[in-house]
Structure formats: C-alpha cells, structure tokens
Enzyme design. Structure first.
Site, PDB file in Angstrom:
ATOM      1  N   LYS A   1       0.851  -1.190   0.000  1.00 12.16           N
ATOM      2  CA  LYS A   1       0.000   0.000   0.000  1.00 12.16           C
ATOM      3  C   LYS A   1       0.887   1.240   0.000  1.00 12.16           C
ATOM      4  O   LYS A   1       1.955   1.254   0.607  1.00 12.16           O
ATOM      5  CB  LYS A   1      -0.915   0.021   1.234  1.00 12.16           C
ATOM      6  CG  LYS A   1      -1.874  -1.156   1.290  1.00 12.16           C
ATOM      7  CD  LYS A   1      -2.882  -1.017   2.426  1.00 12.16           C
ATOM      8  CE  LYS A   1      -2.237  -0.985   3.792  1.00 12.16           C
ATOM      9  NZ  LYS A   1      -1.473  -2.216   4.108  1.00 12.16           N
TER      10      LYS A   1
ATOM     11  N   ASP B   1       5.631   1.814   4.570  1.00 16.98           N
ATOM     12  CA  ASP B   1       5.547   0.532   3.870  1.00 16.98           C
ATOM     13  C   ASP B   1       6.470   0.494   2.663  1.00 16.98           C
ATOM     14  O   ASP B   1       7.161  -0.501   2.427  1.00 16.98           O
ATOM     15  CB  ASP B   1       4.105   0.268   3.423  1.00 16.98           C
ATOM     16  CG  ASP B   1       3.199  -0.128   4.582  1.00 16.98           C
ATOM     17  OD1 ASP B   1       1.975  -0.161   4.383  1.00 16.98           O
ATOM     18  OD2 ASP B   1       3.713  -0.411   5.670  1.00 16.98           O
TER      19      ASP B   1
ATOM     20  N   HIS C   1      -6.048   4.929   8.455  1.00 18.01           N
ATOM     21  CA  HIS C   1      -5.457   5.118   9.779  1.00 18.01           C
ATOM     22  C   HIS C   1      -6.097   6.302  10.499  1.00 18.01           C
ATOM     23  O   HIS C   1      -5.618   6.732  11.536  1.00 18.01           O
ATOM     24  CB  HIS C   1      -3.950   5.366   9.667  1.00 18.01           C
ATOM     25  CG  HIS C   1      -3.244   4.350   8.833  1.00 18.01           C
ATOM     26  ND1 HIS C   1      -2.871   4.596   7.535  1.00 18.01           N
ATOM     27  CD2 HIS C   1      -2.865   3.079   9.118  1.00 18.01           C
ATOM     28  CE1 HIS C   1      -2.274   3.516   7.048  1.00 18.01           C
ATOM     29  NE2 HIS C   1      -2.266   2.587   7.985  1.00 18.01           N
TER      30      HIS C   1
ATOM     31  N   ASP D   1       4.507  14.116  14.810  1.00 17.71           N
ATOM     32  CA  ASP D   1       4.055  13.829  16.165  1.00 17.71           C
ATOM     33  C   ASP D   1       5.110  14.148  17.204  1.00 17.71           C
ATOM     34  O   ASP D   1       5.019  13.707  18.344  1.00 17.71           O
ATOM     35  CB  ASP D   1       3.621  12.365  16.287  1.00 17.71           C
ATOM     36  CG  ASP D   1       4.659  11.409  15.706  1.00 17.71           C
ATOM     37  OD1 ASP D   1       5.770  11.853  15.416  1.00 17.71           O
ATOM     38  OD2 ASP D   1       4.340  10.220  15.555  1.00 17.71           O
TER      39      ASP D   1
ATOM     40  N   ASP E   1       8.379  13.403  17.501  1.00 16.11           N
ATOM     41  CA  ASP E   1       9.296  12.373  17.999  1.00 16.11           C
ATOM     42  C   ASP E   1      10.517  12.164  17.115  1.00 16.11           C
ATOM     43  O   ASP E   1      11.229  11.179  17.262  1.00 16.11           O
ATOM     44  CB  ASP E   1       8.560  11.048  18.163  1.00 16.11           C
ATOM     45  CG  ASP E   1       8.127  10.447  16.830  1.00 16.11           C
ATOM     46  OD1 ASP E   1       8.187  11.155  15.806  1.00 16.11           O
ATOM     47  OD2 ASP E   1       7.742   9.264  16.811  1.00 16.11           O
TER      48      ASP E   1
ATOM     49  N   THR F   1      12.370  17.737   3.147  1.00 19.38           N
ATOM     50  CA  THR F   1      12.736  16.520   3.883  1.00 19.38           C
ATOM     51  C   THR F   1      14.249  16.497   4.077  1.00 19.38           C
ATOM     52  O   THR F   1      14.972  17.398   3.633  1.00 19.38           O
ATOM     53  CB  THR F   1      12.330  15.247   3.123  1.00 19.38           C
ATOM     54  OG1 THR F   1      13.135  15.131   1.942  1.00 19.38           O
ATOM     55  CG2 THR F   1      10.850  15.283   2.737  1.00 19.38           C
ATOM     56  N   MET F   2      14.753  15.437   4.677  1.00 22.72           N
ATOM     57  CA  MET F   2      16.180  15.245   4.863  1.00 22.72           C
ATOM     58  C   MET F   2      16.915  15.187   3.531  1.00 22.72           C
ATOM     59  O   MET F   2      18.122  15.456   3.460  1.00 22.72           O
ATOM     60  CB  MET F   2      16.446  13.965   5.648  1.00 22.72           C
ATOM     61  CG  MET F   2      15.985  12.704   4.965  1.00 22.72           C
ATOM     62  SD  MET F   2      16.134  11.201   5.986  1.00 22.72           S
ATOM     63  CE  MET F   2      17.890  10.924   5.944  1.00 22.72           C
TER      64      MET F   2
ATOM     65  N   PRO G   1      13.021  18.945  10.635  1.00 22.59           N
ATOM     66  CA  PRO G   1      13.938  18.326  11.601  1.00 22.59           C
ATOM     67  C   PRO G   1      14.851  17.286  10.976  1.00 22.59           C
ATOM     68  O   PRO G   1      16.003  17.128  11.380  1.00 22.59           O
ATOM     69  CB  PRO G   1      12.997  17.710  12.642  1.00 22.59           C
ATOM     70  CG  PRO G   1      11.696  17.539  11.933  1.00 22.59           C
ATOM     71  CD  PRO G   1      11.603  18.688  10.988  1.00 22.59           C
ATOM     72  N   GLY G   2      14.344  16.548   9.988  1.00 23.41           N
ATOM     73  CA  GLY G   2      15.190  15.557   9.331  1.00 23.41           C
ATOM     74  C   GLY G   2      16.339  16.189   8.592  1.00 23.41           C
ATOM     75  O   GLY G   2      17.476  15.692   8.621  1.00 23.41           O
TER      76      GLY G   2
END
Length: 587
Positions: free
Chosen positions: A111, A116, A224, A409, A411, A506-507, A568-569
C-alpha cells in the site's frame, strides 16, 4: 480516556490476534520469532515453479492482510504493530520463507504509505542481494485528494485486496513474475476508492484518533484515521453514496477514476470496522443501483469487512475496471479464509494444533563480504566519526522534537536518538570495536541493520536504505571519490523508495545539497575543504526548508501555514555531517 477493547494486553494484541487466526485456519502458520503468517504448504508452491505473493503492513485492518493467505491469493503476510509498518527483518524473513534462489520469485504488494514503501523496499533490496527474484507493486488508488500539487501520493486502500486476488489467480495459473507484475500495475491504474466515516477509530489502550460530532461525517479519510477532504452533516445512505460516487468520478480532481456509460466494473463495498451488516447491505444496494443508473455495468460486487480501520464506523467503495483477464482472476477459486473459506492443511479434514514453521537466523548469518580493508589509523578515524556523530544526535533530541511538532508527532529527535544509542551500545572501543570499522562496506551494512531495528519507522528505513546502498560503492576501494559516490548512491536510493526529491522539505534537501557539492569539489580541493563546502551547503538547504511546502512524508498532509521552522530531518543531517567534519579536521 481509552476505549473499550476485548484484549489481554496492548503489547501482545497483534501477536494474539495472529495466533487466533492460525487456530481457526490451521493451514496457516506463524513464522517463529516474527509477526509473519505463511501458508503451511508454501514449499510445494515453490517446488511447483509458481510465483509466491507477499503483502503486509500495520495491524488494525483485519482481515487484511493475513486473512487473504491461501491458494489463489497470498503466500504470506507480514504484520506490524497497530497502524505501524513492519520491520524489514520480518519482511525479509517472510521472503526467505516463500522463495529461494532459482525459484519463480515473489511479488510484493504494498500500500502506498511511506513507511511501507521504505521497509518493504529495503527488504526487497536485501532479498535481491541474496539472489532471490523479487518484484514490488505499489497500490495507491485513493480518490480523496483534490489538488494536483505533489504530496506523499495517493494512499493505498481497500483496492489492495483486488490486487491480492488478481495476482494470486495469475500465480496459481503459473504465470511468470514479470507478467503478473505488469497486469497488477495496469489494474492498479484503473481503480479508485473513496471512504466515509461516521465515527473515529480508537487504538488499543488509547482514546479516539480524532473527533466527529454526533451529527457529522467525514469524506475521504484514510484507513489510519488521516484527515479527509471535507466534513458534512450526517445524511441518508442514498445521499452518502451519491456524494462518494460524485467525488471519486469528478474530473476536476487530480485523483478521480474515469467512469463513463458502458463501462464494466467490479465494486467492493468495504466495512471500515464498526458498521452493522444491515447498513452495509443498504450501502451495497445504493452503490449498485446508482452505478447502473449512470449506465455502468456492475458485473462483480463484493460486500463485507475486507480492509478495516479497527472499530471505525464507516464504509469505503472501490471500483475496478474489468477486462477478460481481470474478470477471470476475480472468479478464480481461492481458499483464503477472508473470502471467506477456512484454510485446512493439505490432505487433512480436521483442525489440529497450529504448527510453527521453524526459522533460524543462523541460516542467514552475516558473512564477511571480502571488501577492501583500511589501515588501523583510518579505522580509528571512522570510529571517532561514528561516536561523535551519534553523541551529537543524542544531544539534539529535544531540539529536533520541538521542530517536529509542527509537521509530525514530535518524535523525530527521539527516533534518531534511539538509533544513535543503539549504535553506541555496540560500537565498543577502538581496540575492540563492535562494528567492522576496518571494512567500510561491511561497516555501512552493519550500521544499516542497527538503525533499522533500533530506530524503526520511516527514519530507520531511510537511513538503512541509505547505508545499504552506500556500501555498494565501498567494496573495492575507499578513496575520497568512493565516499562521495557512496553518499550520492545512498541519496538516490532513498529518493527512489521514499518518493522525496530536493525541494520537498525533507532530509533529502540536506543530503542532496551535500552530495552535489562534494561531487563538484572533491577533485579540485582537499577532502577537508570539500567537506567544509558540503556542510555549508547542507546547512543552507536545511534552513531553506522553513519556507518550503511539504510534498513528501507525513508533513505533506499538514497545512503549509503551520510549517514555519526548518525540517527536523534536514537539520539532523547537518549535525552528524558537522561531527564527521570535526573529526576529519583533527586528523
């Protein structure tokens, strides 16, 4: 306030659910040491020269995916924690259990969720390196998105079950891996799903995942509990179905399914978990009647709990365009219990205690690759670079978590620190290192395995993919140019599987900036000067992410107005790169 659940413990609920499944269907077995369910007769399938099929993902979507294992469907399924992608080690264990070198191969059905794609992609790459024939098809048929802007992409929903059935039937017929992959890829492009929710789901041990008023419903949410496209007042079943079909066929949206008079389709009406059978039958009636009123022939219809979202009250509708091949595949026999026929062991007619398929990690123990070694002083330098880099990531935990609260979230820092601590735990001393610092290629692979297991999630998979691909460039030589190639190769791999590109916030922004600069500088300046320029480029790229719109990962679902700080990445990349530079300068 946590919701009511008939479980024994939060930590063991997935394991006990899998055990319950194989108790009911003793033709299935749990792979020892893993949350993997396998056909008990899978080796007969492999010996017969047939392609095997693997799927999986986070738990909470039962009967998906283990319920679709059987003749004519899946060969095995991997379960993660609730709503969490499974680790690559379990995925790889599943692949080793359903195929072998020289066999017809395995097709992985995934998916379209970042975790994933990354974890299954990493396992696929590892399997290929072991000589296994593996291919992967990513299913993303969500019709909810309205914008043409780049995001993490269309989510994979209940249409994935159609892929299980189509690919399983072709595999049972003895079709080759390449043909099955091609048919599945084409079918995935001719399919669409839309969902509607009346209540949120609640994770074991937790409260509702979001809030809906008693007179509200939400259209287009993910499995989700991800946000949908709009909330409306609760209306009748007829109006709900009309709203769903209108949205998923609206040519003004970027993710619609083309549907016109005279088309022939299969329709899947899926219970998201908490909808009564009575309501499901009403929705099925409305969906088929309304489609046929539009001149669409519903030649195949399926209704039931096929891919749920725990206890969410709601329904999804999936439409799949039919041709002769797809129709034949949907009609083919299957023993998969979720269709629903309990699977009994071959040649037996009574239920016995479920067996456990032995699995020993010793069979696949790491062996020396024979890659080039470096002198003791270089190995010591690599040791210092790893140690200082990990210490810097641990020290930045709170800062990175604070940045992550804007887009995720909160973390990110904790996740990276967890991986860093895992590396430091086995690093050992310079005189007695716990990692193969004298063989850079093996070192990269060892670090990859540590981070994927200790860090986990998308970050662990990304860094593991990065390090695994980097190791390929360090096999025969480890000069400055080889290290640059390793960085670039790692970058390309995580972009391929993660879906992010420079500019997506992104990173990757920091990594690619560093890789590009090193590629330009390494032949004309000293390694220290080249790395200094690369670190500066990475820092500049990281800061620039503060003004970018997120187009990949979890942040792509967050409103741009909320994203005001650097990613953050991307920032974390600059921390470990600066640590590497600091050690290199001191040499």
């Amino acid at each position: 306030m946590s919701s009511k659940k008939l479980i024994n413990s939060v930590d063991r609920c997935v394991d006990e659910a899998l055990e319950g499944l194989v108790y009911v269907n003793p033709g299935l077995q749990v792979l020892q040491g893993h949350r993997v369910v396998v056909r008990s007769d899978v080796q007969d399938v492999v010996k017969a020269g047939k392609v095997t099929l693997l799927c999986g993902g986070g738990s909470g979507h039962e009967p998906a995916h283990a319920g679709y294992i059987g003749s004519g469907m899946l060969s095995a399924a991997v379960a993660g924690a609730v709503f969490t992608s499974p680790p690559p080690s379990s995925i790889l264990a599943a692949l080793r259990s359903i195929t072998k070198p020289g066999a017809a191969g395995s097709l992985i059905i995934v998916k379209n969720y970042t975790g994933d794609r990354l974890n299954f992609g990493l396992a696929a790459e590892r399997a290929k390196a072991e000589g296994l024939k593996v291919n992967m098809v990513v299913v993303g048929e969500d019709c909810a998105l309205t914008s043409a802007d780049k995001t993490a992409g269309r989510r994979g929903l209940c249409g994935t079950i159609f892929m299980h059935k189509i690919c399983g039937a072709l595999a049972e017929e003895g079709k080759p891996l390449e043909e099955i992959h091609q048919v599945a890829s084409n079918a995935a492009k001719n399919m669409g799903t839309i969902g509607v929710s009346l209540t949120p789901c609640s994770l074991p041990g937790a409260g509702p995942s979001f809030e809906l008023k008693s007179d509200e419903m939400e259209l287009g949410l993910g499995i989700h509990g991800e946000a949908g496209v709009k909330r409306t007042k609760l209306v009748s079943a007829k109006e709900v179905v009309t709203m769903m079909l209108d949205h998923m066929t609206n040519p003004q949206t970027s993710t619609h399914i083309n549907l016109k008079k005279g088309d022939k389709v299969a329709c899947m009406i899926n219970n998201l978990g908490g909808t009564s059978v009575l309501e499901m039958s009403i929705i099925a009636r409305e969906a088929i009647q309304q489609l046929e009123a539009r001149g669409v022939a519903v030649e195949r219809a399926y209704c039931g709990s096929l891919m749920t979202s725990l206890d969410m009250a709601g329904v999804s509708i999936t439409l799949l365009h039919l041709d002769d091949t797809i129709r034949r595949c949907l009609d083919a026999k299957t023993t998969a219990p979720a269709w629903p026929v309990p699977l009994l062991p071959k040649g037996k007619s009574t239920r016995e205690n479920p067996g456990v398929m032995p699995y020993s990690q010793k069979d696949v123990a790491d062996k020396s690759s024979g890659a080039v070694k470096v002198p003791k002083e270089t190995a010591d330098m690599l040791y210092d670079m790893i140690k200082l880099s990990m210490e810097r990531l641990i020290a930045s935990e709170d800062e990175l978590n604070k940045l992550d609260k804007e887009s995720g979230d909160g973390d990110c820092g904790t996740t990276l620190a967890r991986g860093a601590k895992g590396i430091l735990e086995i690093l050992g001393s310079k005189d007695n290192p716990g990692l193969p610092v004298q063989v850079p290629a093996d070192l990269a692979l060892s670090l990859a395995r540590v981070v994927e297991n200790s860090m986990g999630g998308s970050s662990g998979a990304l860094y593991s993919l990065f390090l695994t691909s980097a190791s390929l460039c360090l096999q025969s030589s480890v000069g400055p140019a080889d290290w640059v190639k390793a960085l670039v190769n790692g970058n390309n791999t995580i972009m391929r599987y993660g879906g992010a590109e420079p500019g997506d916030r992104t990173m990757v922004d920091s990594l690619v900036a560093a890789g590009t600069t090193l590629s330009e500088k390494i032949s004309s300046t000293s390694p220290v000067q080249a790395l200094e320029a690369a670190v500066q480029a990475a820092e500049k790229a990281a800061q620039a992410t503060a003004g970018m719109k997120a187009r990949a990962g979890r942040a792509s679902y967050v409103s741009a107005e909320r994203l005001n700080s650097p990613d953050p990445g991307a920032v974390s990349v600059t921390y470990w790169m600066k640590a590497v530079l600091e050690v290199l300068r001191a040499v």
